[in-house]
Design a protein around this motif. Structure first.
Motif, PDB file in Angstrom:
ATOM      1  N   ALA A 190      26.766  30.975  47.388  1.00 39.76           N
ATOM      2  CA  ALA A 190      27.832  30.405  46.566  1.00 39.76           C
ATOM      3  C   ALA A 190      27.539  28.959  46.205  1.00 39.76           C
ATOM      4  O   ALA A 190      27.818  28.510  45.087  1.00 39.76           O
ATOM      5  CB  ALA A 190      29.167  30.505  47.302  1.00 39.76           C
ATOM      6  N   CYS A 225      35.910  28.928  39.924  1.00 42.04           N
ATOM      7  CA  CYS A 225      37.007  29.897  39.992  1.00 42.04           C
ATOM      8  C   CYS A 225      37.749  30.016  38.673  1.00 42.04           C
ATOM      9  O   CYS A 225      38.949  30.205  38.645  1.00 42.04           O
ATOM     10  CB  CYS A 225      37.971  29.495  41.113  1.00 42.04           C
ATOM     11  N   GLY A 281      30.661  39.035  42.658  1.00 47.31           N
ATOM     12  CA  GLY A 281      31.266  37.810  43.173  1.00 47.31           C
ATOM     13  C   GLY A 281      30.541  36.561  42.729  1.00 47.31           C
ATOM     14  O   GLY A 281      31.150  35.496  42.586  1.00 47.31           O
ATOM     15  N   THR A 282      29.245  36.667  42.484  1.00 45.02           N
ATOM     16  CA  THR A 282      28.462  35.519  42.035  1.00 45.02           C
ATOM     17  C   THR A 282      28.620  35.274  40.547  1.00 45.02           C
ATOM     18  O   THR A 282      28.526  34.133  40.094  1.00 45.02           O
ATOM     19  CB  THR A 282      26.967  35.739  42.341  1.00 45.02           C
ATOM     20  N   GLU A 284      31.221  36.763  38.305  1.00 46.13           N
ATOM     21  CA  GLU A 284      32.533  36.849  37.677  1.00 46.13           C
ATOM     22  C   GLU A 284      33.203  35.486  37.660  1.00 46.13           C
ATOM     23  O   GLU A 284      32.864  34.606  38.416  1.00 46.13           O
ATOM     24  CB  GLU A 284      33.362  37.833  38.481  1.00 46.13           C
ATOM     25  N   ASP A 287      39.221  35.653  39.910  1.00 47.64           N
ATOM     26  CA  ASP A 287      39.429  36.479  41.093  1.00 47.64           C
ATOM     27  C   ASP A 287      39.992  37.849  40.730  1.00 47.64           C
ATOM     28  O   ASP A 287      39.531  38.882  41.225  1.00 47.64           O
ATOM     29  CB  ASP A 287      40.377  35.776  42.069  1.00 47.64           C
ATOM     30  N   GLY A 290      37.443  39.964  38.912  1.00 49.08           N
ATOM     31  CA  GLY A 290      36.366  40.317  39.833  1.00 49.08           C
ATOM     32  C   GLY A 290      36.786  41.364  40.838  1.00 49.08           C
ATOM     33  O   GLY A 290      36.024  42.281  41.161  1.00 49.08           O
ATOM     34  N   LYS A 323      33.044  35.272  46.207  1.00 50.55           N
ATOM     35  CA  LYS A 323      33.874  34.598  45.211  1.00 50.55           C
ATOM     36  C   LYS A 323      35.050  33.855  45.837  1.00 50.55           C
ATOM     37  O   LYS A 323      35.210  32.644  45.643  1.00 50.55           O
ATOM     38  CB  LYS A 323      34.408  35.638  44.206  1.00 50.55           C
ATOM     39  N   ARG A 327      32.803  30.678  46.685  1.00 46.08           N
ATOM     40  CA  ARG A 327      32.872  29.859  45.474  1.00 46.08           C
ATOM     41  C   ARG A 327      34.188  29.112  45.330  1.00 46.08           C
ATOM     42  O   ARG A 327      34.216  27.969  44.878  1.00 46.08           O
ATOM     43  CB  ARG A 327      32.639  30.732  44.238  1.00 46.08           C
ATOM     44  N   ASP A 328      35.300  29.757  45.712  1.00 43.48           N
ATOM     45  CA  ASP A 328      36.607  29.141  45.463  1.00 43.48           C
ATOM     46  C   ASP A 328      36.823  27.857  46.273  1.00 43.48           C
ATOM     47  O   ASP A 328      37.606  26.993  45.862  1.00 43.48           O
ATOM     48  CB  ASP A 328      37.729  30.127  45.764  1.00 43.48           C
TER      49      ASP A 328
END
Length: 468
Positions: A190, A225, A281-282, A284, A287, A290, A323, A327-328
């Motif tokens: 991420a 996000c 998840g990488t 999109e 949330d 995804g 994700k 990432r978030d």
């Protein structure tokens, strides 16, 4: 972020035309979210649950089933509306905005969201990627771009407020220990994606002479996000309203494209569920979209009679780790860093060009406070989880404590995505010209390629073993 709207909340009235506000939108969102978590935990600790309040339609395959379920839970829906309306009205009134106008529109938003939930509960909905937030977004976009909305509905389309409440509730579903359970792979992947995608979009945007603030909003919107990231960064760097709206529109467009494209390509390539979920998840940008894509691939694996390797639930698990967890968490990091940069480097005295002196208070005033609520909520649930094993957490805590919060979060996100759709005009994208589209699309390409390489090749053993 200030209590003024950035994302096109059509109902926002200038505060100078209303009563003096008490607090800010961020802090009211934090308060409402944390209060919901406290009430949910108090009920759980007493051996009960707020599941009766956090209602949603059950799966149905016939209209008779649907109407029967709605009728049996009618009191729950009425109570949920009253609770949401009371909590939101308290905040709206404290912010100096007209409560009566908000309530009239919010009733329509709530009823529309309930219908959207019912559509998402259809037994065949997963086959067509019909997740409630995605339906809300698509429906709102169609209505807003084909019809003229009545003015009385506008005050209830409070995009920022709903997403902030939802993000605080999101923290309660993600205990900090989940990051430890995820391992360094998810966090590392991420991090790579967030950094590379941001600098590609930002670099291309600056090369196309796009304003620094606009470039930052585009960059983080693609790197982290999507909508919520664009909102947070727009507030942190004080981007213009229309810049945030264009960024959100681009996120929405590409999120909708990816929700169909990624599962389809994964099927063609025959990717194992965990690997496909990590790639989704990488790559999109939202949330909700995804989750719909990951769930769709998991359902495909479940019914594909062994054609796809991996446990069906691994697709959604990998997506969440990549994700939602990986990432978030960069929302707060980017917001803090860019708030400092915007304050200390981008803002210069208009008269003589001398660099403005940094003020810690200014940085703090721009920092999105709902991120603090997210962290507090996450830490609180981490404390609760520390008293249980992972197995007991999933079997005891999740159904009675976490699941109702997830339902409330989904309602808040549905309000938000419906409001985004109803306040988004594709004409804004055309009016902004092709440069933002080019910059963001460059990030999309890099995002998808890097996500594929990391998920399918570099970290494939980790993701393939997930859920086994």
């Amino acid at each position: 972020m200030s209590n003024r709207s950035i994302t096109g909340d059509a109902g926002d009235a200038p505060l100078t035309e209303a009563r003096q506000p008490i607090g800010t939108e961020d802090w009211w969102a934090v308060g409402i979210g944390l209060l919901a978590i406290v009430v949910a935990y108090a009920s759980f600790a007493a051996g009960s649950s707020i599941k009766w309040l956090a209602v949603a339609p059950a799966k149905w395959s016939s209209v008779t089933q649907l109407t029967g379920d709605l009728a049996s839970h009618a009191n729950g829906y009425i109570a949920l509306f009253v609770v949401f309306a009371a909590a939101f009205s308290l905040a709206i009134g404290a912010l100096g905005l007209p409560v009566g106008r908000f309530l009239a529109g919010f009733f329509v938003v709530f009823v529309a969201s309930a219908i959207i939930f019912a559509a998402g509960a259809w037994a065949q909905a997963s086959t067509y990627n019909l997740e409630p937030p995605l339906i809300a977004l698509a429906l709102g976009l169609v209505v807003s771009n084909l019809f003229t909305l009545p003015a009385w509905l506008a005050p209830a389309l409070r995009v920022e407020f709903y997403i902030k409440v939802g993000i605080v509730l999101l923290g309660a579903t993600l205990p900090l220990t989940l990051i430890v359970w995820a391992g360094p792979v998810a966090i590392g992947q991420a991090t790579i994606v967030s950094l590379v995608t941001f600098f590609v979009i930002y670099g291309v945007a600056r090369a196309l002479s796009i304003d620094k603030r606009f470039a930052a909003v585009l960059g983080v919107g693609g790197a982290v996000c999507g909508v919520s990231a664009a909102i947070a960064i727009a507030g942190a760097v004080r981007a213009r309203r229309e810049q945030a709206s264009v960024a959100i529109t681009l996120v929405v467009i590409w999120a909708i494209v990816m929700v169909f494209a990624l599962p389809a390509v994964s099927r063609v390539l025959g990717l194992p569920t965990g690997i496909a979920g990590a790639w989704i998840g990488t790559s999109e940008f939202a949330d909700a979209a995804g989750i719909a894509a990951a769930q769709a691939y998991g359902d495909y694996a479940r019914h594909a009679a062994g054609a796809v390797a991996g446990a069906p639930e691994a697709s959604l698990q990998a997506f969440v780790l990549m994700k939602v967890v990986g990432r978030d968490i960069w929302i707060g990091i980017w917001a803090f860093v860019l708030a400092i940069i915007a304050t200390t480097r981008w803002e210069r005295d208009a008269a003589d060009g001398v660099q403005a002196r940094p003020h810690a208070g200014e940085i703090w005033s721009r920092f999105p406070k709902f991120v603090i609520g997210f962290v507090i909520a996450s830490a609180s649930v981490t404390w609760v989880a520390s008293h249980y094993s992972l197995a007991d957490y999933r079997s005891v805590v999740t159904p009675a404590f976490v699941a109702p919060i997830v339902a409330l979060r989904t309602w808040a996100f549905t309000f938000c995505f419906l409001s985004i759709g109803l306040t988004t005009r594709f004409s804004l994208l055309a009016g902004a010209g092709g440069k933002p589209l080019v910059a963001f699309t460059a990030g999309v390409v890099v995002n998808v390629v890097i996500g594929y390489l990391l998920s399918v090749h570099v970290f494939a053993p980790y993701w393939a073993a997930l859920g086994q």
